[in-house]
Scaffold this active site. Structure first.
Site, PDB file in Angstrom:
ATOM      1  N   GLY A  46      57.243  53.968  14.436  1.00 27.53           N
ATOM      2  CA  GLY A  46      58.700  53.923  14.589  1.00 27.53           C
ATOM      3  C   GLY A  46      59.183  52.498  14.409  1.00 27.53           C
ATOM      4  O   GLY A  46      58.391  51.551  14.493  1.00 27.53           O
ATOM      5  N   GLN A  51      64.876  45.477  15.959  1.00 26.68           N
ATOM      6  CA  GLN A  51      63.630  44.717  15.824  1.00 26.68           C
ATOM      7  C   GLN A  51      63.604  43.819  14.596  1.00 26.68           C
ATOM      8  O   GLN A  51      62.806  42.888  14.531  1.00 26.68           O
ATOM      9  CB  GLN A  51      62.431  45.684  15.775  1.00 26.68           C
ATOM     10  CG  GLN A  51      62.209  46.415  17.089  1.00 26.68           C
ATOM     11  CD  GLN A  51      61.082  47.420  16.965  1.00 26.68           C
ATOM     12  OE1 GLN A  51      61.306  48.550  16.536  1.00 26.68           O
ATOM     13  NE2 GLN A  51      59.876  47.011  17.315  1.00 26.68           N
ATOM     14  N   CYS A  91      54.168  48.227  20.859  1.00 26.40           N
ATOM     15  CA  CYS A  91      55.432  47.913  20.194  1.00 26.40           C
ATOM     16  C   CYS A  91      55.186  46.804  19.189  1.00 26.40           C
ATOM     17  O   CYS A  91      54.503  45.820  19.500  1.00 26.40           O
ATOM     18  CB  CYS A  91      56.458  47.460  21.233  1.00 26.40           C
ATOM     19  SG  CYS A  91      58.078  47.081  20.530  1.00 26.40           S
ATOM     20  N   LEU A  92      55.739  46.958  18.007  1.00 29.95           N
ATOM     21  CA  LEU A  92      55.574  45.922  16.980  1.00 29.95           C
ATOM     22  C   LEU A  92      56.223  44.614  17.416  1.00 29.95           C
ATOM     23  O   LEU A  92      55.886  43.557  16.891  1.00 29.95           O
ATOM     24  CB  LEU A  92      56.164  46.405  15.645  1.00 29.95           C
ATOM     25  CG  LEU A  92      55.464  47.634  15.044  1.00 29.95           C
ATOM     26  CD1 LEU A  92      56.208  48.119  13.809  1.00 29.95           C
ATOM     27  CD2 LEU A  92      54.012  47.323  14.713  1.00 29.95           C
ATOM     28  N   HIS A 133      61.514  55.494  22.820  1.00 29.66           N
ATOM     29  CA  HIS A 133      61.169  54.066  22.687  1.00 29.66           C
ATOM     30  C   HIS A 133      62.118  53.377  21.695  1.00 29.66           C
ATOM     31  O   HIS A 133      62.611  52.281  21.964  1.00 29.66           O
ATOM     32  CB  HIS A 133      59.698  53.982  22.240  1.00 29.66           C
ATOM     33  CG  HIS A 133      59.174  52.633  21.903  1.00 29.66           C
ATOM     34  ND1 HIS A 133      58.121  52.043  22.578  1.00 29.66           N
ATOM     35  CD2 HIS A 133      59.526  51.737  20.928  1.00 29.66           C
ATOM     36  CE1 HIS A 133      57.872  50.854  22.045  1.00 29.66           C
ATOM     37  NE2 HIS A 133      58.691  50.645  21.036  1.00 29.66           N
ATOM     38  N   GLU A 134      62.411  54.055  20.574  1.00 30.76           N
ATOM     39  CA  GLU A 134      63.301  53.454  19.551  1.00 30.76           C
ATOM     40  C   GLU A 134      64.753  53.405  20.043  1.00 30.76           C
ATOM     41  O   GLU A 134      65.453  52.420  19.793  1.00 30.76           O
ATOM     42  CB  GLU A 134      63.225  54.236  18.239  1.00 30.76           C
ATOM     43  CG  GLU A 134      61.848  54.374  17.608  1.00 30.76           C
ATOM     44  CD  GLU A 134      61.046  53.107  17.567  1.00 30.76           C
ATOM     45  OE1 GLU A 134      61.640  52.009  17.525  1.00 30.76           O
ATOM     46  OE2 GLU A 134      59.815  53.199  17.598  1.00 30.76           O
ATOM     47  N   HIS A 137      65.304  50.433  22.111  1.00 30.68           N
ATOM     48  CA  HIS A 137      65.500  49.185  21.345  1.00 30.68           C
ATOM     49  C   HIS A 137      66.977  48.969  21.002  1.00 30.68           C
ATOM     50  O   HIS A 137      67.472  47.841  21.053  1.00 30.68           O
ATOM     51  CB  HIS A 137      64.706  49.212  20.032  1.00 30.68           C
ATOM     52  CG  HIS A 137      63.265  48.825  20.164  1.00 30.68           C
ATOM     53  ND1 HIS A 137      62.861  47.598  20.635  1.00 30.68           N
ATOM     54  CD2 HIS A 137      62.131  49.499  19.840  1.00 30.68           C
ATOM     55  CE1 HIS A 137      61.528  47.530  20.598  1.00 30.68           C
ATOM     56  NE2 HIS A 137      61.063  48.677  20.127  1.00 30.68           N
TER      57      HIS A 137
HETATM   58  O1  GNR Z   1      53.874  51.780  16.371  1.00 27.41           O
HETATM   59  C1  GNR Z   1      54.264  52.066  17.505  1.00 27.41           C
HETATM   60  N1  GNR Z   1      53.466  52.834  18.305  1.00 27.41           N
HETATM   61  C2  GNR Z   1      53.898  53.390  19.493  1.00 27.41           C
HETATM   62  C3  GNR Z   1      52.930  53.942  20.331  1.00 27.41           C
HETATM   63  C4  GNR Z   1      53.294  54.532  21.519  1.00 27.41           C
HETATM   64  C5  GNR Z   1      54.622  54.575  21.881  1.00 27.41           C
HETATM   65  C6  GNR Z   1      55.596  54.025  21.071  1.00 27.41           C
HETATM   66  C7  GNR Z   1      55.234  53.439  19.880  1.00 27.41           C
HETATM   67  S1  GNR Z   1      56.460  52.772  18.837  1.00 27.41           S
HETATM   68  C8  GNR Z   1      55.541  51.543  18.009  1.00 27.41           C
HETATM   69  C9  GNR Z   1      56.373  50.889  16.916  1.00 27.41           C
HETATM   70  C10 GNR Z   1      57.549  50.181  17.542  1.00 27.41           C
HETATM   71  O2  GNR Z   1      57.475  49.124  18.110  1.00 27.41           O
HETATM   72  N2  GNR Z   1      58.693  50.783  17.497  1.00 27.41           N
HETATM   73  O3  GNR Z   1      59.765  50.224  18.086  1.00 27.41           O
HETATM   74 NI    NI Z   2      58.992  49.042  19.709  1.00 31.29          NI
END
Ligand code: GNR
Ligand code: NI
Length: 178
Positions: A46, A51, A91-92, A133-134, A137
């Site tokens: 995601g 980001q 999270c990236l 999660h997104e 953000h």
């Molecule tokens: O790549 C991602 N893996 C992930 C694993 C578990 C829960 C959420 C994520 S999202 C993350 C990519 C990211 O930072 N998206 O904002």
């Molecule tokens: Ni993230």
């Protein structure tokens, strides 16, 4: 198509509240394509516009094994959520750290697609986690905000050692001079 730079915690720009998109035009479609390219390159499941320092309510996800089921959401709203699940999240924008977070198990999200048409998606499991999660953000929220202060502080210090400027103001602004 372009690869975009991903901001790293504790960069304060990750705390920006993203603005709703009023028209889904070619610029937004380009943003969606660039987010997908950046997400697949990372690789991640995601990516939210926040980001990459674009503060518009746009996000992409693809939790499929073969990376062939992309979803793009413009102005997403989680209308309904139920149950709980706990998964290790990464999270990236918080590279190298993985911690369990509790989220809703099932959600219903409404959004606009890349043509500007409204759609509804019901999701559960990992897809539901990823969308939550997104969406966080876009409101300036990170998964580390759900951890204990001690864990968050440890992660912050390690990431600051790697890139000492992240989350700091420019020296000139800090010194209060022109
Ligand atoms: O790549 C991602 N893996 C992930 C694993 C578990 C829960 C959420 C994520 S999202 C993350 C990519 C990211 O930072 N998206 O904002
Ligand atoms: Ni993230």
């Amino acid at each position: 198509m372009a690869l975009l730079r991903v901001l790293h915690y504790p960069d304060s720009r990750l705390r920006t509240q993203a603005k709703p998109v009023d028209v889904v035009d070619d610029d937004i479609r380009q943003l969606i394509d660039d987010l997908l390219e950046t997400m697949y390159d990372a690789p991640g499941i995601g990516l939210a516009a926040t980001q990459v320092n674009v503060h518009k309510r746009v996000l992409v996800v693809d939790v499929s094994e073969n990376h062939d089921q992309p979803h793009a959401f413009v102005n997403p709203v989680i209308e309904f959520a139920e149950g709980t699940q706990e998964r290790e999240e990464g999270c990236l924008s918080v590279p190298g750290f993985y911690e369990p977070v509790e989220r809703a198990e099932r959600i219903r999200v409404v959004a606009l697609d890349r043509q500007g048409n409204p759609f509804t998606l019901q999701a559960e499991g990992l897809l539901a986690v990823c969308i939550q999660h997104e969406c966080d953000h876009l409101d300036g929220k990170l998964f580390v905000d759900y951890l204990s202060g001690l864990k968050r502080q440890r992660i912050k210090k390690k990431l600051q050692k790697r890139s000492p400027d992240s989350g700091r103001r420019p020296a000139v602004a800090r010194a209060g001079r022109g």
